[in-house]
Design an enzyme around this catalytic site. Structure first.
Site, PDB file in Angstrom:
ATOM      1  CB  THR A  34       7.979  61.938 -41.852  1.00 34.69           C
ATOM      2  OG1 THR A  34       9.122  62.692 -42.246  1.00 34.69           O
ATOM      3  CG2 THR A  34       7.675  60.908 -42.913  1.00 34.69           C
ATOM      4  CB  SER A  81      10.954  67.412 -35.751  1.00 32.37           C
ATOM      5  OG  SER A  81      11.885  66.450 -36.159  1.00 32.37           O
ATOM      6  CB  THR A 114      11.980  60.482 -37.168  1.00 29.34           C
ATOM      7  OG1 THR A 114      12.475  60.967 -38.416  1.00 29.34           O
ATOM      8  CG2 THR A 114      10.738  59.639 -37.374  1.00 29.34           C
ATOM      9  CG  ASP A 115      14.852  64.532 -39.138  1.00 25.37           C
ATOM     10  OD1 ASP A 115      14.979  63.298 -39.259  1.00 25.37           O
ATOM     11  OD2 ASP A 115      14.750  65.296 -40.113  1.00 25.37           O
TER      12      ASP A 115
HETATM   13  C1  SIN Z   1      10.818  65.596 -39.281  1.00 18.98           C
HETATM   14  O1  SIN Z   1      11.620  65.248 -38.395  1.00 18.98           O
HETATM   15  O2  SIN Z   1       9.888  66.391 -39.059  1.00 18.98           O
HETATM   16  C2  SIN Z   1      10.971  65.095 -40.669  1.00 18.98           C
HETATM   17  C3  SIN Z   1      11.551  63.736 -40.741  1.00 18.98           C
HETATM   18  C4  SIN Z   1      10.691  62.688 -40.117  1.00 18.98           C
HETATM   19  O3  SIN Z   1       9.718  62.911 -39.425  1.00 18.98           O
HETATM   20  O4  SIN Z   1      11.040  61.491 -40.358  1.00 18.98           O
END
Ligand code: SIN
Length: 353
Positions: A34, A81, A114-115
């Protein structure tokens, strides 16, 4: 572990002048997420595409980086991710080790979604072979959002990576002004910018306005002090999966995994890693066939006591301690890849790292 060789471009963001020569030299490796996401309008923070903004643009959004570090950047991947792949983990770990072996690099920052950030962070914590700082960061809002959190998170991550206090602390996560240890940190919110916590023990420290402070140190061995190696000679990743225990669960998933020649199963158990008797019977049969079984908890904080909710010694199970199921899977994969397979040897690994 098989390594996919990425073609990498290094773009020097600053030329070395007498004014900047003393700044730390930080390599920023972008993988997507993100933080590199973009939406059609600035108020959209959920319907965006992750991993579409290049690292050059991410750095250009933070002009003050030039005052804190000499940054070189590489686009290692552009993924959401949730789609993190084992081959990309191999590439990333190897690239970081190569960069940190160079006298020209003082630290590494990885931008990530973040995932699955906590999984990648723990993998690197266990497999990087340097005491130079490695700092992961991310964002909850895409780069196009009002009050996007990525630019400040990136600036803070670079500041932490360039700070002498971060050396020897293992892999760190700099997010929303806090500094977490890769082993402890978990994502705890689907939407809030304060999305990462270290349950029970709290963050290692904080970063604000260029100042970095650590409030405690990392106790367990990491980075150079682990037996885990990810290089071009590494064998393929062993198949390790996670199953969950819940009301009315069947043994179908465990039986299917055993049929697929799984090498390890991590159970996200209820409470103190307790397992529905139906699944436990299937797992005992799997263990008898040589599948490594690790008991963890789906609760989200606390730890799983060995010989507590289950008679681990008699069942041939291993307990994950405070590691959540997904981090336990990372450690189990690395341990199996290193040739450790017995419950006793694996328990020692879980008790140590
Ligand atoms: C991801 O994990 O690539 C998408 C969600 C995020 O980064 O918050």
């Amino acid at each position: 572990m098989a390594a996919a060789c990425a073609s990498l471009t290094i773009a020097a963001m600053n030329t070395s002048t007498s004014a900047t020569r003393a700044l730390p030299r930080i390599a920023v490796l972008a993988t997507g997420g993100t933080i590199a996401g973009a939406a059609p309008d600035a108020t959209n923070t959920s319907g965006y595409q992750a991993g579409v903004v290049g690292v050059g643009q991410l750095l250009a959004a933070v002009p003050s980086l030039a005052a804190v570090a000499n940054v070189q950047a590489e686009q290692v991947a552009s993924v959401d991710s949730k789609d993190m792949a084992l081959a990309l983990w191999s590439t990333l770990a190897q690239r970081i080790n190569t960069l940190l072996a160079s006298d020209e690099v003082d630290g590494v920052v990885v931008t990530h979604g973040t995932d699955t950030l906590e999984e990648t962070a723990y993998l690197l914590h266990l497999s990087v072979k340097s005491d130079k700082p490695v700092v992961l960061t991310a964002a909850m809002r895409p780069s196009s959002a009002l009050s996007a959190d990525g630019p400040l998170n990136l600036l803070n991550a670079v500041i932490v990576a360039g700070n002498a206090k971060a050396r020897g602390q293992g892999v760190l996560v700099a997010f929303n002004n806090r500094i977490h240890s890769a082993r402890d940190v978990v994502k705890t919110s689907t939407y809030a910018v304060d999305a990462f916590q270290s349950p029970e023990i709290g963050a290692l420290g904080w970063v604000q306005d260029g100042r970095v402070e650590f409030q405690r140190s990392v106790v367990r061995p990491h980075t150079g002090a682990t037996p885990f190696v990810i290089d071009s000679n590494s064998a393929a990743w062993p198949l390790v999966e996670v199953v969950t225990s819940y009301a009315g669960v069947s043994r179908v998933a465990v039986d299917a995994l055993v049929s697929a020649s799984v090498k390890g199963i991590v159970v996200a158990g209820t409470g103190n890693g307790s397992i529905h008797s139906t699944v436990q019977t299937a797992l005992v049969e799997a263990a008898a066939k040589g599948v490594a079984i690790v008991r963890s908890s789906r609760v989200g904080s606390g730890h799983v006591m060995r010989n507590g909710a289950a008679a681990d010694d008699a069942l041939g199970f291993v307990t994950a301690g405070a590691l959540n199921p997904y981090k336990a899977r990372v450690l189990l994969m690395l341990a199996l890849a290193a040739g450790l397979t017995t419950p006793v040897a694996l328990q020692q690994i879980f008790d140590t790292f």
